[in-house]
Scaffold this motif. Structure first.
Motif, mmCIF file in Angstrom:
data_model
loop_
_atom_site.group_PDB
_atom_site.id
_atom_site.type_symbol
_atom_site.label_atom_id
_atom_site.label_comp_id
_atom_site.label_asym_id
_atom_site.label_seq_id
_atom_site.Cartn_x
_atom_site.Cartn_y
_atom_site.Cartn_z
ATOM 1 N N GLN A 1 0.869 -1.176 0.000
ATOM 2 C CA GLN A 1 0.000 0.000 0.000
ATOM 3 C C GLN A 1 0.906 1.226 0.000
ATOM 4 O O GLN A 1 1.747 1.390 0.891
ATOM 5 C CB GLN A 1 -0.895 0.014 1.227
ATOM 6 C CG GLN A 1 -1.849 1.202 1.279
ATOM 7 C CD GLN A 1 -2.624 1.236 2.590
ATOM 8 O OE1 GLN A 1 -2.024 1.228 3.663
ATOM 9 N NE2 GLN A 1 -3.958 1.268 2.507
ATOM 10 N N HIS B 1 -3.436 2.482 -7.835
ATOM 11 C CA HIS B 1 -3.237 1.275 -8.642
ATOM 12 C C HIS B 1 -1.785 1.215 -9.110
ATOM 13 O O HIS B 1 -1.022 2.183 -8.955
ATOM 14 C CB HIS B 1 -4.192 1.240 -9.841
ATOM 15 C CG HIS B 1 -4.176 2.499 -10.651
ATOM 16 N ND1 HIS B 1 -3.142 2.807 -11.522
ATOM 17 C CD2 HIS B 1 -5.043 3.546 -10.708
ATOM 18 C CE1 HIS B 1 -3.393 3.975 -12.096
ATOM 19 N NE2 HIS B 1 -4.539 4.454 -11.611
ATOM 20 N N GLU B 2 -1.396 0.080 -9.674
ATOM 21 C CA GLU B 2 0.009 -0.160 -10.024
ATOM 22 C C GLU B 2 0.481 0.651 -11.231
ATOM 23 O O GLU B 2 1.682 0.672 -11.523
ATOM 24 C CB GLU B 2 0.241 -1.651 -10.290
ATOM 25 C CG GLU B 2 -0.584 -2.220 -11.425
ATOM 26 C CD GLU B 2 -0.437 -3.726 -11.516
ATOM 27 O OE1 GLU B 2 0.660 -4.196 -11.877
ATOM 28 O OE2 GLU B 2 -1.408 -4.435 -11.227
ATOM 29 N N VAL C 1 5.137 3.353 -10.406
ATOM 30 C CA VAL C 1 4.762 2.333 -9.420
ATOM 31 C C VAL C 1 4.976 0.918 -9.958
ATOM 32 O O VAL C 1 5.401 0.024 -9.218
ATOM 33 C CB VAL C 1 3.299 2.532 -8.977
ATOM 34 C CG1 VAL C 1 2.828 1.366 -8.109
ATOM 35 C CG2 VAL C 1 3.156 3.846 -8.212
ATOM 36 N N ALA C 2 4.717 0.698 -11.245
ATOM 37 C CA ALA C 2 4.896 -0.640 -11.825
ATOM 38 C C ALA C 2 6.347 -1.090 -11.706
ATOM 39 O O ALA C 2 6.626 -2.245 -11.339
ATOM 40 C CB ALA C 2 4.450 -0.645 -13.285
ATOM 41 N N ILE D 1 7.243 -1.863 -8.086
ATOM 42 C CA ILE D 1 6.742 -3.176 -7.665
ATOM 43 C C ILE D 1 7.646 -4.292 -8.170
ATOM 44 O O ILE D 1 7.942 -5.256 -7.448
ATOM 45 C CB ILE D 1 5.290 -3.370 -8.143
ATOM 46 C CG1 ILE D 1 4.351 -2.499 -7.305
ATOM 47 C CG2 ILE D 1 4.877 -4.839 -8.064
ATOM 48 C CD1 ILE D 1 2.907 -2.517 -7.763
ATOM 49 N N LYS E 1 9.610 -6.933 -5.725
ATOM 50 C CA LYS E 1 9.480 -8.384 -5.775
ATOM 51 C C LYS E 1 10.831 -9.075 -5.915
ATOM 52 O O LYS E 1 10.975 -10.247 -5.578
ATOM 53 C CB LYS E 1 8.552 -8.790 -6.935
ATOM 54 C CG LYS E 1 7.095 -8.429 -6.688
ATOM 55 C CD LYS E 1 6.165 -9.111 -7.670
ATOM 56 C CE LYS E 1 6.328 -8.590 -9.078
ATOM 57 N NZ LYS E 1 5.320 -9.168 -9.994
ATOM 58 N N SER F 1 -1.060 -13.048 -8.225
ATOM 59 C CA SER F 1 -1.758 -11.967 -7.514
ATOM 60 C C SER F 1 -3.274 -12.138 -7.556
ATOM 61 O O SER F 1 -3.973 -11.724 -6.631
ATOM 62 C CB SER F 1 -1.368 -10.613 -8.113
ATOM 63 O OG SER F 1 -1.704 -10.547 -9.496
ATOM 64 N N ARG G 1 -5.495 -11.454 -4.174
ATOM 65 C CA ARG G 1 -6.230 -10.189 -4.118
ATOM 66 C C ARG G 1 -7.356 -10.186 -3.087
ATOM 67 O O ARG G 1 -7.572 -9.194 -2.390
ATOM 68 C CB ARG G 1 -6.767 -9.853 -5.506
ATOM 69 C CG ARG G 1 -7.365 -8.455 -5.622
ATOM 70 C CD ARG G 1 -7.610 -8.073 -7.062
ATOM 71 N NE ARG G 1 -6.354 -7.868 -7.774
ATOM 72 C CZ ARG G 1 -5.977 -8.556 -8.853
ATOM 73 N NH1 ARG G 1 -6.756 -9.503 -9.337
ATOM 74 N NH2 ARG G 1 -4.832 -8.298 -9.442
ATOM 75 N N TYR H 1 -4.683 -2.119 -0.604
ATOM 76 C CA TYR H 1 -3.401 -2.747 -0.930
ATOM 77 C C TYR H 1 -3.409 -3.272 -2.367
ATOM 78 O O TYR H 1 -4.440 -3.716 -2.876
ATOM 79 C CB TYR H 1 -3.108 -3.913 0.017
ATOM 80 C CG TYR H 1 -2.515 -3.501 1.339
ATOM 81 C CD1 TYR H 1 -1.152 -3.642 1.583
ATOM 82 C CD2 TYR H 1 -3.315 -2.986 2.354
ATOM 83 C CE1 TYR H 1 -0.602 -3.279 2.802
ATOM 84 C CE2 TYR H 1 -2.779 -2.618 3.577
ATOM 85 C CZ TYR H 1 -1.418 -2.767 3.795
ATOM 86 O OH TYR H 1 -0.876 -2.396 5.005
ATOM 87 N N ILE H 2 -2.251 -3.216 -2.994
ATOM 88 C CA ILE H 2 -2.073 -3.789 -4.325
ATOM 89 C C ILE H 2 -1.505 -5.197 -4.138
ATOM 90 O O ILE H 2 -0.425 -5.370 -3.555
ATOM 91 C CB ILE H 2 -1.102 -2.945 -5.170
ATOM 92 C CG1 ILE H 2 -1.638 -1.525 -5.353
ATOM 93 C CG2 ILE H 2 -0.858 -3.605 -6.532
ATOM 94 C CD1 ILE H 2 -0.635 -0.573 -5.999
ATOM 95 N N LEU I 1 0.376 -8.632 -4.992
ATOM 96 C CA LEU I 1 1.567 -8.920 -5.777
ATOM 97 C C LEU I 1 1.666 -10.408 -6.083
ATOM 98 O O LEU I 1 1.247 -11.248 -5.282
ATOM 99 C CB LEU I 1 2.831 -8.504 -5.007
ATOM 100 C CG LEU I 1 2.871 -7.083 -4.453
ATOM 101 C CD1 LEU I 1 4.167 -6.879 -3.671
ATOM 102 C CD2 LEU I 1 2.764 -6.058 -5.573
#
Length: 331
Positions: A60, A66-67, A78-79, A82, A86, A155, A159, A166-167, A169
């Protein structure tokens, strides 16, 4: 005349060699001919699929919905943030906990790496891994959920389990980076037909190689324990190939493989979007993909195997079914 036996001999020797941090080689011998591979192959599969590890399952970020959003003052969108997140490998300090939530607050200018994410509750075993670059006017506040698990969970399946805001992953838990074995001949009492298993195991630091092998052994013993119980023969209907199910990794985008930039870009230019498109290709077909060298091919094959996909078991009918389903996904 060969000596008559009533049971196979049991190996008596194990040698453990430390190659470097988180990388070990084990020699186990002597096995009678044919027994070494019967032991080595399932252990390798379990090392890659059933060893417990840790992964971020949701994030979050303050001000982000959103991503595909961005953070003011952060160089990466953001993409990309992420993807970098990871690639950082975590470890929950309290082994009794399956999940922890940690919060962070950073101000620029600053270049963030895995080392900046160490907290009272989690360690980072890849402290040098890059996360993001913050400009002097940047403020980055985010919370991260780290979970214990095995294998890979997309993901889409996570979800529904994470808090609102929260997004989710893709979670790649497996801490074993490499698990290879060779079968070598070894001389026993003038008999050259005995065998030795040479295991080459490398982890990401979440677990030691020898401990990963012990964990795989425990899983294997647990899977076989049912045969020690009273067994009742029952009729059962044949089941469809589980690899062809809707939740199969074959029908996930190749992003889930976390490939290096060179491998990913080559596949993207070749129009390959799904894992299944790679799984149905043989080595020669992979070699024909432009700019895909041996190192990239080895990386792709290893990542596919880490998902428990045995491409050698796919029949022509399986491959045709995979191809048809992917064509449908592509529209």
């Amino acid at each position: 005349m060969s000596k008559i036996k009533v049971k196979p001999s049991v190996p008596t020797n194990i040698e453990i060699e430390s190659i470097k941090n988180n990388h070990a080689r084990l020699n186990v011998f002597p096995y009678e001919k044919g027994y070494a591979i019967s032991v080595a192959h399932p252990l390798r599969r379990l090392l890659l699929s059933a060893t417990v590890g840790y992964a971020p399952i949701a994030v979050q970020i303050e001000g982000v919905k959103h991503e595909f959003d961005s953070v003011r003052g952060m160089l990466q969108d953001v993409a990309e943030f992420i993807i970098n997140l990871k690639n950082i490998r975590f470890k929950i300090k309290d082994s009794e906990k399956d999940q922890v939530t940690v919060s962070y607050s950073f101000e620029g200018p600053k270049e963030l790496t895995g080392a900046d994410l160490v907290s009272d509750e989690i360690d980072v075993v890849t402290p040098e891994n890059f996360l993001a670059t913050l400009n002097e006017d940047a403020k980055l506040n985010f919370s991260l959920i780290v979970h214990k698990g095995i294998g890979y969970v997309p993901s889409e399946e996570i979800r529904q389990e994470v808090p609102e805001g929260y997004i989710a992953l893709d979670a790649f838990f497996t801490p074993v980076k490499k698990a290879l074995y060779n079968i070598e001949n070894v001389l026993v009492d003038d008999n050259p037909n005995y065998e030795k298993i040479v295991f080459d195991i490398e982890t990401d630091g979440q677990i030691a190689p020898v401990d990963a092998l012990k964990m795989a052994l425990e899983v294997l013993q647990g899977q076989l324990a049912i045969f020690n119980a009273e067994m009742t023969v029952v009729e059962s209907a044949p089941t469809a190939n589980a690899l062809l199910g809707d939740n199969s990794p074959l029908f996930q985008k190749i992003d889930v493989l976390n490939l290096g930039a060179r491998s990913y870009n080559s596949l993207e230019k070749a129009g390959i979007e799904y894992v299944g498109e790679l799984a149905i290709l043989d080595q020669n077909e992979l070699k024909n993909i432009k700019n895909l060298g041996k190192k990239s091919i080895d990386e792709i094959v290893a990542r596919i195997e880490e998902f428990g996909i045995d491409t050698s078991s796919l029949t022509p009918e399986d491959k045709e079914a995979i191809r048809a389903k992917i064509n449908k996904l592509k529209g």
